[in-house]
Motif scaffolding. Structure first.
Motif, PDB file in Angstrom:
ATOM      1  N   ASN A 114      42.390  46.635  46.579  1.00  0.00           N
ATOM      2  CA  ASN A 114      42.768  47.622  45.565  1.00  0.00           C
ATOM      3  C   ASN A 114      44.265  47.631  45.303  1.00  0.00           C
ATOM      4  O   ASN A 114      44.711  47.670  44.148  1.00  0.00           O
ATOM      5  CB  ASN A 114      42.295  49.019  45.981  1.00  0.00           C
ATOM      6  CG  ASN A 114      40.781  49.186  45.865  1.00  0.00           C
ATOM      7  OD1 ASN A 114      40.137  48.480  45.096  1.00  0.00           O
ATOM      8  ND2 ASN A 114      40.221  50.100  46.631  1.00  0.00           N
ATOM      9  N   LYS A 115      45.067  47.600  46.378  1.00  0.00           N
ATOM     10  CA  LYS A 115      46.523  47.619  46.206  1.00  0.00           C
ATOM     11  C   LYS A 115      47.009  46.342  45.516  1.00  0.00           C
ATOM     12  O   LYS A 115      47.941  46.370  44.711  1.00  0.00           O
ATOM     13  CB  LYS A 115      47.216  47.797  47.562  1.00  0.00           C
ATOM     14  CG  LYS A 115      47.179  49.233  48.084  1.00  0.00           C
ATOM     15  CD  LYS A 115      48.007  49.392  49.345  1.00  0.00           C
ATOM     16  CE  LYS A 115      48.037  50.846  49.799  1.00  0.00           C
ATOM     17  NZ  LYS A 115      48.784  51.698  48.861  1.00  0.00           N
ATOM     18  N   THR A 116      46.380  45.219  45.857  1.00  0.00           N
ATOM     19  CA  THR A 116      46.761  43.948  45.230  1.00  0.00           C
ATOM     20  C   THR A 116      46.427  43.966  43.745  1.00  0.00           C
ATOM     21  O   THR A 116      47.229  43.542  42.905  1.00  0.00           O
ATOM     22  CB  THR A 116      46.039  42.782  45.929  1.00  0.00           C
ATOM     23  OG1 THR A 116      46.424  42.747  47.309  1.00  0.00           O
ATOM     24  CG2 THR A 116      46.404  41.445  45.297  1.00  0.00           C
ATOM     25  N   ASN A 117      45.253  44.467  43.399  1.00  0.00           N
ATOM     26  CA  ASN A 117      44.854  44.526  41.991  1.00  0.00           C
ATOM     27  C   ASN A 117      45.710  45.513  41.201  1.00  0.00           C
ATOM     28  O   ASN A 117      45.974  45.303  40.016  1.00  0.00           O
ATOM     29  CB  ASN A 117      43.369  44.904  41.882  1.00  0.00           C
ATOM     30  CG  ASN A 117      42.453  43.769  42.325  1.00  0.00           C
ATOM     31  OD1 ASN A 117      42.852  42.619  42.330  1.00  0.00           O
ATOM     32  ND2 ASN A 117      41.234  44.103  42.699  1.00  0.00           N
ATOM     33  N   GLU A 118      46.138  46.587  41.874  1.00  0.00           N
ATOM     34  CA  GLU A 118      46.990  47.587  41.207  1.00  0.00           C
ATOM     35  C   GLU A 118      48.446  47.137  41.152  1.00  0.00           C
ATOM     36  O   GLU A 118      49.235  47.655  40.360  1.00  0.00           O
ATOM     37  CB  GLU A 118      46.918  48.915  41.964  1.00  0.00           C
ATOM     38  CG  GLU A 118      45.560  49.606  41.887  1.00  0.00           C
ATOM     39  CD  GLU A 118      45.405  50.684  42.953  1.00  0.00           C
ATOM     40  OE1 GLU A 118      46.391  50.952  43.673  1.00  0.00           O
ATOM     41  OE2 GLU A 118      44.303  51.248  43.069  1.00  0.00           O
ATOM     42  N   GLY A 119      48.810  46.191  42.025  1.00  0.00           N
ATOM     43  CA  GLY A 119      50.198  45.750  42.096  1.00  0.00           C
ATOM     44  C   GLY A 119      51.120  46.816  42.645  1.00  0.00           C
ATOM     45  O   GLY A 119      52.294  46.904  42.263  1.00  0.00           O
ATOM     46  N   SER A 120      50.602  47.647  43.558  1.00  0.00           N
ATOM     47  CA  SER A 120      51.394  48.762  44.067  1.00  0.00           C
ATOM     48  C   SER A 120      52.124  48.409  45.358  1.00  0.00           C
ATOM     49  O   SER A 120      51.625  47.639  46.175  1.00  0.00           O
ATOM     50  CB  SER A 120      50.483  49.972  44.319  1.00  0.00           C
ATOM     51  OG  SER A 120      49.503  49.677  45.292  1.00  0.00           O
ATOM     52  N   ASN A 121      53.314  48.966  45.514  1.00  0.00           N
ATOM     53  CA  ASN A 121      54.104  48.845  46.740  1.00  0.00           C
ATOM     54  C   ASN A 121      54.317  47.398  47.201  1.00  0.00           C
ATOM     55  O   ASN A 121      54.213  47.091  48.387  1.00  0.00           O
ATOM     56  CB  ASN A 121      53.450  49.648  47.876  1.00  0.00           C
ATOM     57  CG  ASN A 121      53.382  51.122  47.568  1.00  0.00           C
ATOM     58  OD1 ASN A 121      54.287  51.668  46.962  1.00  0.00           O
ATOM     59  ND2 ASN A 121      52.296  51.767  47.949  1.00  0.00           N
ATOM     60  N   GLY A 122      54.597  46.547  46.248  1.00  0.00           N
ATOM     61  CA  GLY A 122      54.927  45.171  46.605  1.00  0.00           C
ATOM     62  C   GLY A 122      53.726  44.272  46.826  1.00  0.00           C
ATOM     63  O   GLY A 122      53.890  43.104  47.176  1.00  0.00           O
ATOM     64  N   PHE A 123      52.510  44.794  46.621  1.00  0.00           N
ATOM     65  CA  PHE A 123      51.319  43.965  46.782  1.00  0.00           C
ATOM     66  C   PHE A 123      51.022  43.238  45.476  1.00  0.00           C
ATOM     67  O   PHE A 123      51.076  43.820  44.399  1.00  0.00           O
ATOM     68  CB  PHE A 123      50.100  44.826  47.154  1.00  0.00           C
ATOM     69  CG  PHE A 123      50.114  45.306  48.576  1.00  0.00           C
ATOM     70  CD1 PHE A 123      49.519  44.553  49.583  1.00  0.00           C
ATOM     71  CD2 PHE A 123      50.724  46.500  48.917  1.00  0.00           C
ATOM     72  CE1 PHE A 123      49.520  44.995  50.893  1.00  0.00           C
ATOM     73  CE2 PHE A 123      50.732  46.947  50.230  1.00  0.00           C
ATOM     74  CZ  PHE A 123      50.131  46.184  51.228  1.00  0.00           C
ATOM     75  N   SER A 124      50.712  41.950  45.578  1.00  0.00           N
ATOM     76  CA  SER A 124      50.288  41.180  44.410  1.00  0.00           C
ATOM     77  C   SER A 124      49.502  39.976  44.892  1.00  0.00           C
ATOM     78  O   SER A 124      49.659  39.519  46.031  1.00  0.00           O
ATOM     79  CB  SER A 124      51.502  40.704  43.594  1.00  0.00           C
ATOM     80  OG  SER A 124      52.218  39.712  44.305  1.00  0.00           O
TER      81      SER A 124
END
Length: 202
Positions: A114-124
């Motif tokens: 989820n964080k990767t898909n949202e691109g939140s807090n440095g996640f990609s």
């Protein structure tokens, strides 16, 4: 990206590890570190084994619930590995180890997706793949040709990889695989775990 994964797993470990009487408090951080190692090395091993498409489909498949992740053989492999480590390294009983592993690993992966898909807090997805492959995404972008990781995902999702440059796509995938294999060798033995344990000292 490894430190972000460690912090994410620690954030997901409140119930399954930190507040779990089966896990002694002085082992909480070590258990979280082992879970991080399981997830990070597991994802890297998928790519090193030529499974870039499997990884991308897991991250782009819209997985929203930890329970649905349990049908994924990759996730099951990680859960089994982690449960084994809990028993061998932390002397945890089989039932307790399976309970912790079945809770923490899918929850952590669900948060990571989820964080990767949202691109939140440095996640990609680019950052994750760069971490796994030793920077191959950046290298492909610098090599020109307009390489875009989202294009790669959409090609897999629509089944158009054969028309998407043919050999060009296969060449990129093989570079990802080779990069992950080199990372395996570089971080072989306790290398990856040493990096993770360094986060505990901060």
């Amino acid at each position: 990206m490894l430190e972000e994964i460690f912090n994410l797993i620690k954030g997901n470990a409140t119930e399954s590890v930190i507040n779990n009487p089966a896990v002694p408090n002085d082992q909480n951080d070590a258990v979280v570190a082992e879970a991080t190692n399981t997830v990070a090395s597991g994802l890297r091993n998928i790519v090193a084994g030529g499974g870039v498409q499997s990884l991308l489909s897991m991250f782009s498949g819209g997985q929203k619930q930890g329970s649905s992740l349990m049908s994924n053989p990759i996730v099951n492999m990680m859960v089994g590995h982690f449960a084994g480590k809990l028993m061998s390294k932390f002397n945890m009983g089989g039932g307790q180890a399976n309970q912790v592993a079945n809770s923490l690993i899918p929850d952590a992966l669900n948060s990571l997706i989820n964080k990767t898909n949202e691109g939140s807090n440095g996640f990609s997805l680019e950052g994750l793949l760069n971490s796994i492959t030793g920077g191959q995404v950046t290298q492909q972008q610098q090599a020109g040709g307009g390489f875009n990781i989202q294009d790669l995902v959409s090609q897999f999702n629509t089944g158009e990889q054969a028309s998407a440059g043919g050999g060009g796509l296969m060449d990129i995938l093989s570079r990802f695989t080779e990069g992950a294999q080199q990372q395996q060798q570089r971080n072989g033995g306790g290398g990856l775990m040493d990096l993770i344990e360094g986060f505990l000292k901060k």
